[in-house]
Design a protein around this motif. Structure first.
Motif, PDB file in Angstrom:
ATOM      1  N   SER A  46      35.101   6.081 -27.891  1.00  0.00           N
ATOM      2  CA  SER A  46      34.537   4.901 -28.170  1.00  0.00           C
ATOM      3  C   SER A  46      33.541   5.004 -26.960  1.00  0.00           C
ATOM      4  CB  SER A  46      35.241   3.640 -27.831  1.00  0.00           C
ATOM      5  OG  SER A  46      36.386   3.841 -27.217  1.00  0.00           O
ATOM      6  N   GLU A  47      33.768   5.410 -26.001  1.00  0.00           N
ATOM      7  CA  GLU A  47      32.890   5.268 -24.270  1.00  0.00           C
ATOM      8  C   GLU A  47      31.758   6.543 -24.167  1.00  0.00           C
ATOM      9  OE1 GLU A  47      36.290   2.398 -21.822  1.00  0.00           O
ATOM     10  OE2 GLU A  47      35.273   4.775 -21.662  1.00  0.00           O
ATOM     11  N   GLY A  48      31.883   8.156 -24.820  1.00  0.00           N
ATOM     12  CA  GLY A  48      31.146   8.625 -24.981  1.00  0.00           C
ATOM     13  C   GLY A  48      29.933   8.798 -25.696  1.00  0.00           C
ATOM     14  N   LYS A  72      28.956   4.694 -35.144  1.00  0.00           N
ATOM     15  CA  LYS A  72      29.665   3.984 -33.932  1.00  0.00           C
ATOM     16  C   LYS A  72      31.236   3.161 -33.873  1.00  0.00           C
ATOM     17  CE  LYS A  72      24.829   4.038 -32.270  1.00  0.00           C
ATOM     18  NZ  LYS A  72      24.043   3.218 -31.024  1.00  0.00           N
ATOM     19  N   SER A  73      31.655   2.775 -34.908  1.00  0.00           N
ATOM     20  CA  SER A  73      33.074   2.439 -35.074  1.00  0.00           C
ATOM     21  C   SER A  73      34.081   3.935 -33.985  1.00  0.00           C
ATOM     22  CB  SER A  73      33.543   1.835 -35.994  1.00  0.00           C
ATOM     23  OG  SER A  73      33.571   3.402 -36.771  1.00  0.00           O
ATOM     24  N   PHE A  74      33.393   4.505 -34.018  1.00  0.00           N
ATOM     25  CA  PHE A  74      34.514   6.305 -33.557  1.00  0.00           C
ATOM     26  C   PHE A  74      33.658   6.469 -32.359  1.00  0.00           C
ATOM     27  CE2 PHE A  74      34.568   6.876 -38.743  1.00  0.00           C
ATOM     28  CZ  PHE A  74      35.619   6.010 -38.502  1.00  0.00           C
ATOM     29  N   VAL A  75      32.234   6.787 -32.130  1.00  0.00           N
ATOM     30  CA  VAL A  75      31.897   7.156 -30.982  1.00  0.00           C
ATOM     31  C   VAL A  75      31.409   5.827 -29.950  1.00  0.00           C
ATOM     32  CG1 VAL A  75      30.474   8.664 -30.492  1.00  0.00           C
ATOM     33  CG2 VAL A  75      32.195   9.552 -32.192  1.00  0.00           C
ATOM     34  N   GLY A  76      30.721   6.207 -29.067  1.00  0.00           N
ATOM     35  CA  GLY A  76      29.776   5.479 -28.381  1.00  0.00           C
ATOM     36  C   GLY A  76      28.605   5.414 -28.575  1.00  0.00           C
ATOM     37  N   ILE A 104      30.338  13.343 -24.350  1.00  0.00           N
ATOM     38  CA  ILE A 104      32.090  14.465 -24.990  1.00  0.00           C
ATOM     39  C   ILE A 104      31.964  15.164 -25.577  1.00  0.00           C
ATOM     40  CG2 ILE A 104      32.783  11.765 -23.960  1.00  0.00           C
ATOM     41  CD1 ILE A 104      33.114  11.109 -27.326  1.00  0.00           C
ATOM     42  N   GLY A 105      30.668  15.961 -26.463  1.00  0.00           N
ATOM     43  CA  GLY A 105      30.763  16.354 -27.300  1.00  0.00           C
ATOM     44  C   GLY A 105      29.128  17.439 -27.481  1.00  0.00           C
TER      45      GLY A 105
END
Length: 483
Positions: free
Chosen positions: A161-163, A187-191, A260-261
């Motif tokens: 969530s922060e990346g 963006k509910s999963f990833v920043g 993060i990816g």
């Protein structure tokens, strides 16, 4: 960091020194056990409860203060110790302020009414549903290992969530529409998502000095088995692939965001237009070593596969192991073969913690597609794996996952391989029959890691508020196929 907060009965007539001592002892034992593996914030200690007669949180004011502490510290989640009885609305006050995932825990001690408290509080959270965390809370009784699985899940969710995901070339490849997605919704999963053109990699790679390229080239020659063929793979082609890797690495290191990816869209811009495949990136980014020493593992996928990149990042932050990413190449009733189109994490060449042992099991040889390039060939040895994939069907997200035994790729299987024989291959037991497996798949790509993290993935799906589908559970599969 995870938080632990214990509650108690707020009624003055219910004060019991024996009860408070028991709650304090249970709270301390839980904090001590979890601190062996995780960074833990003792919220009761922050509230000064160790010096008070009543150890548990027992008032609205304290519940609100505890919730604000949890929020201000940016906790991944909080475990609420419900060892005896508390009034449910105290937890409601807490979660309204904290806005973090919560787990209701009791140890099942028959001396105290922990089960009463967990069921009362849990039912009240469902009833009030003051926020998504209240609605999606988890409950555990007398199982510390299950609590640890929940912690790993909530911490991985927090990291994602922060990346940011870095998508070289954006999305998507070869008309595969399932690789596209609703980025604002994700963006509910990833920043966040960062999209850069592949030309940025080429440009940065061309600026790398020849000495570094030569050093990297000699490192690959020394530590892997390189087979030049004078056409698809030549020394010049390998150097171009090295420059693509070093260019991408320079960009990654220069970014201020928490990456993060990564996904690299190779086809057709790099493989055809630029004229060389970018296989060095998915081979070496999710690997902890390169020619210049130890480096961070970066979960990496191909083809602008956004949900695949999220899945790979999730698996990495659950396990700390480099994730493998690849295509579902073959299915029968017994096995599934996963093979990426030129490279996957080199960790899977031997599954060794010694990176050079993995490298010695890798062959770099000419690709079977694109204008030129070397593929990183290996066969993953048998092991135990967790396999996963975030998918979307009719606008709704699902997390598919299963535990699988790795299978040795025998000479019989090897002899059946033709197209993409140069690619890395991983064989696993099929948790279903071939018809069910192919029907349930929401993508042609899967990600996996060593070990069993299916319980963590069940918790992740609950925290995210999406449906998890465990392919080891036929009821889950039939429900998904019938919905």
């Amino acid at each position: 960091m995870i938080g632990v907060a214990s509650f108690t009965d707020p009624r003055e007539t219910a004060l019991s020194s024996e009860r408070e001592e028991a709650i304090k002892e249970k709270h301390e034992k839980l904090v001590k056990e979890l601190s062996k593996e995780f960074e833990v914030l003792d919220i009761n200690a922050r509230l000064g409860k160790y010096s008070k007669d009543v150890f548990g949180i027992n008032s609205v004011d304290e519940a609100i203060k505890a919730g604000r502490i949890a929020k201000s510290e940016g906790l991944s989640g909080v475990i609420l110790g419900l060892w005896h009885w508390t009034e449910s609305n105290l937890v409601t006050y807490f979660i309204r302020e904290a806005e973090v995932p919560i787990l209701l825990y009791t140890d099942g001690d028959p001396n105290w009414a922990g089960a009463t408290c967990v069921t009362s509080v849990g039912a009240s959270l469902w009833e009030t549903s003051v926020n998504e965390y209240a609605k999606r809370h988890c409950r555990v009784i007398d199982d510390i290992e299950l609590v640890k699985s929940w912690i790993r899940a909530s911490e991985a969710v927090k990291v994602l969530s922060e990346g940011s995901l870095l998508l070289f070339g954006g999305t998507y490849t070869l008309g595969m529409e399932h690789l596209m997605d609703d980025l604002p919704g994700l963006k509910s999963f990833v920043g966040d998502f960062i999209m850069l053109d592949q030309y940025t990699i080429i440009k940065e790679g061309e600026s790398v000095n020849e000495e570094q390229v030569n050093e990297f080239y000699e490192w690959l020659i020394k530590n892997t088995n390189v087979k030049f063929d004078g056409k698809m793979l030549t020394p010049e082609v390998l150097r171009k692939q090295i420059r693509l890797y070093l260019g991408a690495k320079k960009i990654l290191e220069s970014r201020k965001e928490n990456i993060i990816g990564v996904s690299i869209k190779c086809q057709p811009e790099l493989s055809e237009v630029y004229g060389v495949t970018a296989c060095t990136i998915p081979a070496l980014f999710p690997f902890d070593q390169d020619a210049f020493g130890k480096k961070p593992v970066i979960p990496t996928t191909c083809e602008g596969d956004i949900k695949g990149t999220i899945t790979s990042a999730l698996l990495y932050y659950l396990s700390g192991k480099p994730p493998l990413f690849g295509d579902i190449k073959y299915i029968d009733d017994d096995i599934v073969i996963i093979a990426n189109c030129g490279a996957s994490s080199l960790y899977y060449a031997k599954l060794s913690e010694d990176p050079y042992e993995n490298l010695r099991s890798v062959t770099i040889q000419g690709q079977c597609q694109g204008k030129s390039g070397g593929a990183f060939t290996y066969r993953t040895p048998p092991g135990e794996f967790t396999v996963a994939r975030l998918i979307r069907r009719d606008g709704k997200y699902y997390l598919l996952y299963f535990f699988a035994e790795g299978v040795e790729i025998s000479e019989e299987i090897e002899n059946k391989l033709k197209w993409g024989k140069q690619w890395p291959h991983t064989a696993i037991r099929n948790p279903l029959d071939k018809q069910e497996f192919i029907n349930v798949m929401g993508a042609n790509h899967l990600s996996l890691i060593p070990g069993d993290y299916t319980q963590e993935l069940e918790f992740v799906a609950k925290i995210w508020g999406i449906e998890g589908v465990n392919l080891n559970d036929l009821l889950d599969v039939k429900k998904f196929l019938g919905s």
